[in-house]
Write an enzyme that holds these catalytic residues in place. Structure first.
Site, short mmCIF file in Angstrom:
data_model
loop_
_atom_site.label_atom_id
_atom_site.label_comp_id
_atom_site.label_asym_id
_atom_site.label_seq_id
_atom_site.Cartn_x
_atom_site.Cartn_y
_atom_site.Cartn_z
CE1 TYR A 65 3.24 9.00 -2.04
CE2 TYR A 65 2.34 11.18 -2.39
CZ TYR A 65 2.20 9.80 -2.43
OH TYR A 65 1.03 9.25 -2.86
CE LYS A 87 -4.72 -0.08 8.94
NZ LYS A 87 -6.13 -0.55 8.91
CG ASP A 94 -8.93 0.20 7.20
OD1 ASP A 94 -8.96 1.16 8.00
OD2 ASP A 94 -8.69 -0.97 7.56
CG ASP A 102 -1.76 10.98 -4.04
OD1 ASP A 102 -2.62 11.42 -4.83
OD2 ASP A 102 -0.64 10.61 -4.42
CG ASP A 113 -7.10 11.15 -7.04
OD1 ASP A 113 -7.15 12.39 -6.98
OD2 ASP A 113 -6.23 10.53 -7.67
#
Length: 359
Positions: A140, A191, A223, A247, A251
């Site tokens: 970001y 990752k 994942d 992020d 959620d």
């Protein structure tokens, strides 16, 4: 008597309604615990765009910097979709202006609301986890970023995932310290099998873990973590991860609880913290007394506990929320058969009564 300066950023949509409830709850619990809260409201988000043309006016930022903590409602709405300055840009400006680098999002499945989750009761009963997300780095904010022209008229979009060792270390320490007051387990998510930045992330997190011998550390690829949150969420205590992964995962974790209208958050860093519900501004129900104020109220509890270290007052709010839910009161988003549906203001009145009874 201790006095704290609190800035209220009600924002847009349902923000003013839920903020009104939270302010009343904070005023009551401060009387219970014998400290004083001095509230100052300031324009923010779309409301501020209408007044000043900017989602985060300089005067609002200065007011926030002079505060002990900031309670934020909600920002955004379709009325500003075509405006050159979006309300959500105020959030990024607030994080940057206050040096907020750590986002804490608890996801707790309350026993009264187990049936509200879309997962089986045996999967979600007892879930109590905390996502610690790095807030100012990664894709970001990394440079270079943008859309650039290439040969033959083609364009290329670029975002850069980047983290320094110091950025990783400071967010790691937030996660480990949080775990020390919980179940003493940190799951670091990356990752590292693909990304160089994740290999550095894993190395630094492992090094920081040596300073917290009472906390167990394990690592998961992002994942696999996404899958495990649905398969067996009770295995998690504190999930530590970078900006983009956090992020998404926060959620996903939120939906374990059945309603995003129940979930608070805290953004912490170098100065005063910002405490806000994770839901949006819900402009479709604004002004109709249909909003669920509990996420805003629980954000106020986090403000007391994390921002002011008034842990007794924070616990009183948590207990009042539990008592009202035990009594069967529900807003529309968490309504179930056999419960009593109430609006935003009535839910606030029930909370104030529970706080008064709990003295």
């Amino acid at each position: 008597m201790k006095t704290y300066q609190i800035t209220l950023l009600a924002g847009d949509g349902i923000g003013p309604e839920i903020m009104g409830v939270a302010r009343a709850v904070l005023a009551q619990v401060s009387r219970n615990c014998q400290f004083h809260l001095n509230f100052t409201a300031a324009p923010f988000g779309g409301q501020a765009i209408d007044l000043t043309g900017e989602p985060l006016p300089e005067a609002t930022l200065e007011q926030c910097r002079a505060s002990d903590a900031i309670l934020l409602g909600a920002v955004g709405g379709p009325v500003w979709d075509d405006h050159p300055r979006r309300p959500e840009q105020g959030l990024l400006g607030l994080r940057s202006g206050l040096g907020l680098y750590a986002n804490l999002r608890p996801a707790t499945v309350r026993p009264q609301l187990v049936a509200a989750s879309s997962l089986k009761p045996e999967v979600v009963t007892g879930v109590d986890l905390l996502v610690v997300r790095e807030l100012t780095g990664g894709l970001y904010f990394g440079q270079p970023q943008g859309i650039f022209p290439e040969k033959k008229g083609e364009r290329r979009g670029v975002n850069t995932m980047t983290y320094s060792e110091s950025e990783i270390e400071r967010i790691s320490r937030v996660a480990f310290k949080s775990a020390q007051s919980r179940r003493k387990l940190v799951t670091s998510v990356d990752k590292a099998n693909v990304l160089a930045v994740s290999r550095l992330w894993r190395e630094v997190v492992s090094r920081v873990a040596l300073d917290f011998p009472d906390v167990t550390l394990n690592h998961l690829y992002v994942d696999n973590c996404a899958m495990q949150l649905i398969r067996w969420p009770k295995q998690f205590d504190v999930i530590l991860t970078e900006n983009l992964f956090g992020d998404i995962l926060s959620d996903e974790a939120a939906m374990l609880t059945g309603s995003i209208g129940m979930l608070p958050s805290a953004s912490l860093g170098e100065g005063p913290g910002v405490f806000e519900p994770v839901h949006g501004s819900a402009p479709d129900i604004a002004g109709q007394d249909r909003a669920n104020p509990l996420a805003q109220v629980l954000s106020a509890a986090m403000l007391l506990g994390y921002g002011l270290q008034e842990t007794t007052a924070a616990a009183q709010i948590e207990q009042a929320v539990a008592r009202v839910l035990d009594q069967g009161y529900r807003t529309g988003d968490i309504m179930a058969e056999g419960m009593t549906q109430v609006g935003c203001q009535a839910m606030g009145e029930k909370l104030l009564l529970a706080l008064a009874e709990g003295i």
